[in-house]
Design an enzyme around this catalytic site. Structure first.
Site, PDB file in Angstrom:
ATOM      1  N   LYS A  40       0.165  -1.078  -0.358  1.00 47.52           N
ATOM      2  CA  LYS A  40      -0.035   0.130  -0.006  1.00 47.52           C
ATOM      3  C   LYS A  40       0.792   1.336   0.232  1.00 47.52           C
ATOM      4  CE  LYS A  40      -3.956  -1.729   2.478  1.00 47.52           C
ATOM      5  NZ  LYS A  40      -4.518  -1.845   3.857  1.00 47.52           N
ATOM      6  N   ARG A 110      -3.602   2.933   8.399  1.00 43.56           N
ATOM      7  CA  ARG A 110      -4.276   1.411   7.400  1.00 43.56           C
ATOM      8  C   ARG A 110      -2.525   0.113   7.756  1.00 43.56           C
ATOM      9  NH1 ARG A 110      -7.958   2.042   2.971  1.00 43.56           N
ATOM     10  NH2 ARG A 110      -9.187   3.936   3.271  1.00 43.56           N
ATOM     11  N   GLY A 119      -8.264  -8.267   4.932  1.00 47.51           N
ATOM     12  CA  GLY A 119      -9.324  -8.295   5.850  1.00 47.51           C
ATOM     13  C   GLY A 119      -8.015  -8.451   7.109  1.00 47.51           C
ATOM     14  N   MET A 121      -5.865  -7.295   8.298  1.00 43.79           N
ATOM     15  CA  MET A 121      -5.420  -6.355   9.061  1.00 43.79           C
ATOM     16  C   MET A 121      -6.168  -4.972   9.631  1.00 43.79           C
ATOM     17  SD  MET A 121      -2.105  -7.384   9.436  1.00 43.79           S
ATOM     18  CE  MET A 121      -1.006  -6.510   9.478  1.00 43.79           C
ATOM     19  N   ARG A 370      -3.287  -1.920  -6.040  1.00 43.30           N
ATOM     20  CA  ARG A 370      -2.485  -2.713  -5.957  1.00 43.30           C
ATOM     21  C   ARG A 370      -2.743  -3.571  -6.946  1.00 43.30           C
ATOM     22  NH1 ARG A 370      -5.308  -4.953  -0.446  1.00 43.30           N
ATOM     23  NH2 ARG A 370      -7.963  -4.592  -1.413  1.00 43.30           N
ATOM     24  N   HIS A 486     -16.377  -9.598   1.609  1.00 45.65           N
ATOM     25  CA  HIS A 486     -14.690 -10.429   2.281  1.00 45.65           C
ATOM     26  C   HIS A 486     -14.813 -12.214   1.584  1.00 45.65           C
ATOM     27  CE1 HIS A 486     -13.015 -12.967   5.113  1.00 45.65           C
ATOM     28  NE2 HIS A 486     -12.378 -12.295   5.104  1.00 45.65           N
ATOM     29  N   ARG A 596      -0.252 -47.810 -11.220  1.00 43.48           N
ATOM     30  CA  ARG A 596      -0.355 -47.994  -9.630  1.00 43.48           C
ATOM     31  C   ARG A 596      -0.921 -49.537  -9.989  1.00 43.48           C
ATOM     32  NH1 ARG A 596      -0.362 -43.065  -7.559  1.00 43.48           N
ATOM     33  NH2 ARG A 596       0.582 -43.099  -5.499  1.00 43.48           N
ATOM     34  N   SER A 798      12.515 -43.954  -9.578  1.00 43.58           N
ATOM     35  CA  SER A 798      11.334 -42.712  -8.954  1.00 43.58           C
ATOM     36  C   SER A 798      11.839 -43.007  -7.851  1.00 43.58           C
ATOM     37  CB  SER A 798      10.032 -42.786  -9.954  1.00 43.58           C
ATOM     38  OG  SER A 798       9.255 -42.272  -9.468  1.00 43.58           O
ATOM     39  N   THR A 801       8.325 -40.070  -2.966  1.00 40.83           N
ATOM     40  CA  THR A 801       8.379 -38.919  -1.873  1.00 40.83           C
ATOM     41  C   THR A 801       6.979 -39.628  -1.119  1.00 40.83           C
ATOM     42  OG1 THR A 801       7.846 -37.456  -3.441  1.00 40.83           O
ATOM     43  CG2 THR A 801      10.513 -37.738  -2.987  1.00 40.83           C
ATOM     44  N   ASN A 802       6.209 -39.388  -1.157  1.00 33.31           N
ATOM     45  CA  ASN A 802       4.967 -40.846   0.521  1.00 33.31           C
ATOM     46  C   ASN A 802       5.438 -41.102   1.358  1.00 33.31           C
ATOM     47  OD1 ASN A 802       3.952 -38.177  -1.794  1.00 33.31           O
ATOM     48  ND2 ASN A 802       2.594 -40.999  -2.404  1.00 33.31           N
ATOM     49  N   ASP A 803       6.414 -42.547   0.396  1.00 38.07           N
ATOM     50  CA  ASP A 803       6.746 -43.203   1.554  1.00 38.07           C
ATOM     51  C   ASP A 803       7.560 -42.625   2.338  1.00 38.07           C
ATOM     52  OD1 ASP A 803       4.657 -45.240   2.173  1.00 38.07           O
ATOM     53  OD2 ASP A 803       5.069 -46.191  -0.240  1.00 38.07           O
ATOM     54  N   CYS A 865       7.120 -39.605  -8.309  1.00 34.84           N
ATOM     55  CA  CYS A 865       5.873 -39.419  -8.391  1.00 34.84           C
ATOM     56  C   CYS A 865       4.856 -39.648  -7.086  1.00 34.84           C
ATOM     57  CB  CYS A 865       6.045 -41.084  -9.461  1.00 34.84           C
ATOM     58  SG  CYS A 865       6.545 -42.571  -8.044  1.00 34.84           S
ATOM     59  N   TYR A 885      12.347 -35.253 -14.697  1.00 38.17           N
ATOM     60  CA  TYR A 885      10.598 -35.304 -14.550  1.00 38.17           C
ATOM     61  C   TYR A 885       9.933 -35.672 -13.777  1.00 38.17           C
ATOM     62  CZ  TYR A 885      10.276 -40.100 -14.385  1.00 38.17           C
ATOM     63  OH  TYR A 885       9.308 -41.383 -14.184  1.00 38.17           O
TER      64      TYR A 885
HETATM   65  C1  PEP Z   1       5.136 -42.799  -2.994  1.00 35.73           C
HETATM   66  O1  PEP Z   1       5.610 -43.825  -2.252  1.00 35.73           O
HETATM   67  O2  PEP Z   1       5.643 -41.410  -3.081  1.00 35.73           O
HETATM   68  C2  PEP Z   1       4.462 -43.502  -3.747  1.00 35.73           C
HETATM   69  C3  PEP Z   1       4.624 -42.817  -4.954  1.00 35.73           C
HETATM   70  O3  PEP Z   1       3.882 -44.834  -3.667  1.00 35.73           O
HETATM   71  P1  PEP Z   1       2.545 -45.188  -3.410  1.00 35.73           P
HETATM   72  O4  PEP Z   1       2.077 -43.502  -2.436  1.00 35.73           O
HETATM   73  O5  PEP Z   1       1.042 -45.565  -3.846  1.00 35.73           O
HETATM   74  O6  PEP Z   1       3.379 -45.898  -2.065  1.00 35.73           O
HETATM   75 MG    MG Z   2       5.220 -45.602  -2.080  1.00 40.05          MG
END
Ligand code: PEP
Ligand code: MG
Length: 909
Positions: A40, A110, A119, A121, A370, A486, A596, A798, A801-803, A865, A885
């Site tokens: 601002k 302000r 909203g 501040m 802004r 808002h 999967r 690959s 990254t979840n596990d 993945c 990728y």
């Molecule tokens: C993971 O673990 O990141 C993954 C892609 O495999 P899943 O989610 O099927 O365990």
């Molecule tokens: Mg997994």
């Protein structure tokens, strides 16, 4: 009063002056000082220099805010003289005096952080009024009613924002509103504007008494006390829970701080030749190249935002057919000046602007500019139009996109052929379609949605206190408030469907219901009833309406084509069916990064074969079940490889957390028992034996293949046979066979040998070469650390990254929702590591995995993945780490493409 002498002096840490002046065609600040002056403040400084008519004022810097917090919420010493000089500067330009009995200067105070936080501040207007100056204002304006109306608004706002008067929880109204309502009743009038000066003067006294009673302090009459209190309130509002929730949501750090803007007041409520409004330089909903926005005659700025009266449109062409004139028609001269200012500011900033203005006795003042918030649709169209208009280049257009907001273009809309029983209509504030059960508070919204119930949050109007409920809800419906209220602004920012200003709704919070009364009669909608709201038309329907996929605007394809030029990272999709593969291709996926295979068995006619396989007690039984599975899998792989012809398809061999697949009900148990030729007693025993204490760390992934090699053998056979069939047809099938949950080189080496044997046998049978590769998921810390050894047996990596997140943190993916929010709330974590990759921990393992893998194979292809593959911040990390990728759900492919392009463009900066 001296507020800075509480302690010996501590100065701000930097050499910047604590205060920057603006007004009268000059300014100390520049747009480059945005971090110091806030958005601002920087905007006001720049506007003043451009000759835009802004009321004079000064900005207290974000450095001062940080110094205030460093000193335990005390002002630094140099602030007092700087603020006094600032007020003198304003007095000089405005020709008024702060606290002057005959010609008083009134100011607004302000907040202004470096990015807009709608909203979040607090703002105080009309500061400087007391029982003496109000008389001066009345005399000078020749309008006592206006003077006392300003005074009572000031006392209410100050009571609210600075002194912390609370709303009544049961009725959801603030005490000042209640007193105002009572006063209107007493005088037998409906509108605020019908109360005369005497009534308003009485209200001022009542407001002050209410403050004294509720919090035990006298309302400060000295304008300097008022000013210091307001500055403190702005600084304090930076650390309120709602501000930190908002910051947390957008990842803004707390040490940015907020600036404070103190500026001479101008009045839009001086009569019918005065007005106030908000204008966007483009249509904020569609992106069309025309002004959009709203105004109110004889009102102050907060009336537009608060939605107490329904505002009218700026443009004649956009006005509603209710007899109310647009700003263009009502005040043509001021409109012309406004349109000029819009054009100057948009061209200057090369960005769509959101401008607050006031007309005081026919004279136009610009209060703020802004970059305007906009829908995803408008974001894309405006950027492409700006390129066509020669204002920005293609790279800038790509950089300006918010990847998350693209989501809006990809959301479903209601099927136009479905019959709609519209029960009420409001403003189409934020596009999209939402279906959910009616809830009336933010808490309910959070509660219900955490139980998996989609909800629509229904409120008279929303306030920042509702933010978490709005996050949890599918859509938001309010009874009051315009397009810049808002609810509308925040929902648009979130890309969430919103219908606001639906005045037919009569909400009864106490009994958890709303009623709609129209010609047909009165309809009661109870808490928990399902409604559908259309944010693109403003319609509200009872029940659940069918939805369909949206059509992307023409500009979208051009913009996405521009993202592909700078992008280095490939973008693939996680898809398990040919249909998803086709969808992913249409979004620009360059292959499948994760198919999967266990998901292929969730359908009714296949689950039995699958259960038969996992419940088999010996190889023979298992092979019998697998014989049934083989043709199904061949058909699956043929379909998906065909849909992705010419692009690689990473097929992950079976990785089922067993508990998700075991038969549960008597019916299911009976079916499996029957298929296996055993009795109920035996099947129950086998299922019990398969029970695992922690299935996510149990007998899944490659461990299945170690104990039952025939499972991966059959899947590999199906993949190679499907590929062979397609190649013979001339279809360019490119399979990549992926082994999950590997923790050691030995595991992969052993499984690979089996897969190669099966493949070679199929190839020998067919009599022609069938190319394939074999790689592995890297989703365990041990795999990252031993990646150099694992890479000896892998054609690609690959990252799962979840596990990897689950096993690095040692927290369960399935149960973390119970306690992770507490970590975020208490700032023990910046964000949910299952949403945004934890760069410090998990990211370090990814880095090690890549480095070690490529130390063995320099050209090793590496992807990701896990869900992070579609998260913009994580995509940027993947780019930095040199992955080949990312792979994410089809709908997130455009988001990943954009994020990857932005990461590449950032390298050039
Ligand atoms: C993971 O673990 O990141 C993954 C892609 O495999 P899943 O989610 O099927 O365990
Ligand atoms: Mg997994």
């Amino acid at each position: 009063m001296t507020t800075t002498s509480e302690e010996p002096g501590v100065a701000t840490k930097t050499d910047n002056p604590p205060v920057y002046f603006f007004g009268d065609g000059t300014s100390d600040g520049t747009p480059e000082l945005r971090n110091l002056l806030g958005g601002k403040g920087a905007g006001l400084a720049e506007m003043s220099r451009l000759g835009i008519p802004v009321p004079p004022g000064f900005t207290i810097t974000t450095d001062v805010c940080n110094a205030y917090y460093d000193r335990g919420r005390r002002y630094p010493d140099e602030l007092d003289p700087a603020v006094r000089a600032g007020i003198e500067h304003v007095e000089r330009i405005a020709g008024t005096g702060f606290g002057d009995a005959t010609n008083p200067l009134l100011v607004s105070v302000r907040s202004g952080a470096r990015v807009s936080m709608p909203g979040m501040m607090d703002t105080v207007l009309n500061l400087g009024l007391n029982d003496i100056t109000v008389e001066g204002l009345a005399a000078r304006s020749d309008n006592p009613r206006f003077a006392y109306d300003s005074y009572r608004r000031f006392v209410a706002m100050y009571g609210d924002v600075v002194l912390g008067m609370e709303r009544d929880e049961e009725t959801d109204t603030n005490p000042f509103e209640m007193l105002l309502e009572a006063k209107k009743r007493k005088h037998g009038v409906k509108l605020d504007t019908e109360l005369d000066a005497a009534a308003l003067k009485e209200l001022v006294g009542q407001y002050k008494d209410a403050i004294k009673e509720a919090i035990g302090v006298d309302f400060p009459d000295d304008p300097w006390d008022q000013l210091w209190g307001a500055i403190r309130a702005v600084f304090n509002s930076w650390e309120t829970p709602r501000a930190s929730v908002y910051r947390g949501m957008y990842g803004y750090p707390s040490d940015w701080g907020t600036a404070v803007n103190v500026q001479a007041m101008v009045f839009g409520n001086l009569g019918d030749d005065s007005a106030t409004g908000v204008v966007f330089t483009r249509d904020a909903a569609t992106g069309a190249a025309r002004l959009s926005g709203e105004y109110l005659v004889n009102a102050q700025g907060e009336d537009v935002v608060a939605g107490v009266r329904t505002p009218q449109s700026i443009l004649a062409e956009a006005r509603t057919p209710d007899g109310q004139l647009s700003f263009e028609e009502l005040m043509p001269d001021a409109f012309k000046k406004l349109a000029e200012a819009c054009s100057t500011l948009e061209r200057h900033f090369r960005e769509m602007q959101d401008i607050e203005f006031t007309v005081e006795k026919k004279r136009l003042w610009i209060l703020q500019t802004r970059a305007g918030k906009r829908t995803g649709l408008a974001m894309v169209k405006i950027a492409v139009d700006f390129v066509d208009e020669g204002m920005i280049d293609e790279g800038t257009a790509v950089r300006r996109q918010d990847p998350e907001q693209l989501d809006e273009l990809l959301h479903p809309v209601f099927d136009p052929n479905a019959s709609r029983e519209v029960i009420a209509s409001g403003l189409a504030s934020s596009p999209g379609a939402a279906v959910g059960r009616v809830v009336f508070s933010a808490d309910e919204a959070e509660d219900w949605s955490s139980r998996g119930e989609p909800v629509v949050l229904v409120r008279t109007e929303t306030s920042p206190a509702d933010i978490q409920g709005m996050i949890a809800a599918e859509g938001i419906l309010t009874a009051r408030g315009g397009m810049t209220s808002h609810a509308a602004v925040v929902a648009r920012g979130m890309g969430k469907c919103c219908v606001s200003g639906c005045s037919e709704l009569d909400i009864d919070y106490r009994n958890g219901r709303f009623t709609v009364t129209n010609e047909v009669g009165t309809l009661v909608v109870e808490r928990g009833d399902t409604i559908s709201i259309d944010g693109s038309t403003g319609e509200v329907m009872l029940g659940e309406l069918p939805t369909i996929e949206p059509v992307l605007p023409a500009e979208y394809q051009r913009l996405m084509a521009w993202t592909d030029a700078p992008r280095v990272l490939g973008v693939r999709a996680n898809a398990d069916t040919p249909e998803d593969a086709v969808l992913a291709r249409s979004f620009g996926a360059e292959g499948i990064g994760l198919c999967r295979t266990e998901h292929m068995f969730f359908v009714e006619d296949r689950i039995l074969a699958f259960r038969r396989m996992i419940c088999a007690e010996n190889e023979e039984e298992r092979r019998a079940a697998l014989a049934e599975i083989l043709p199904m899998q061949r058909e699956d792989f043929t379909g998906i490889l065909r849909a992705m012809a010419g692009f690689p398809v990473t097929i992950r061999l079976l990785d089922p957390p067993l508990h998700e697949f075991l038969p549960n009900t008597d019916d299911e148990l009976m079916q499996v028992a029957h298929a296996l030729g055993i009795d109920m007693h035996q099947i129950k025993r086998r299922v019990e034996a398969l029970h695992e204490v922690n299935p996510m760390l149990g007998h899944r992934g490659v461990r299945l293949a170690v104990t039952f090699p025939e499972i991966y053998e059959v899947q590999s056979q199906a993949i190679i046979e499907a590929t062979g069939d397609l190649l013979r047809e001339g279809v360019d099938a490119i399979p990549e066979i992926m082994v999950p949950l590997v923790s050691s080189a030995a595991e992969l080496a052993s499984v690979r040998t089996h897969i190669d044997q099966v493949a070679q046998k199929v190839i020998a049978d067919r009599g022609f070469d069938i190319p394939y590769t074999i790689g592995t998921m890297i989703e365990l810390p041990r795999a990252c650390v031993t990646a150099d050894r694992i890479a000896e047996h892998a054609d690609f990596f690959s990252f799962g990254t979840n596990d990897l997140t689950q096993t690095t943190f040692g927290l369960s993916r399935d149960d973390s929702a119970r306690f992770l929010p507490a970590y975020i709330d208490r700032r023990l974590l910046d964000h949910d590591p299952f949403v945004e990759l934890d760069v410090e921990g998990v990211g370090e393992l990814v880095r090690i995995g890549i480095e070690r893998g490529r130390s063995t194979k320099p050209d090793l292809k590496v992807g990701i993945c896990g869900e992070h593959g579609g998260n913009p911040a994580s995509v940027a990390f993947c780019h930095e780490q040199g992955l080949n990728y990312v792979s994410c759900s089809p709908y997130r492919v455009p988001i990943a493409r954009l994020a990857a392009a932005q990461a590449a463009l950032a390298d050039d900066e």
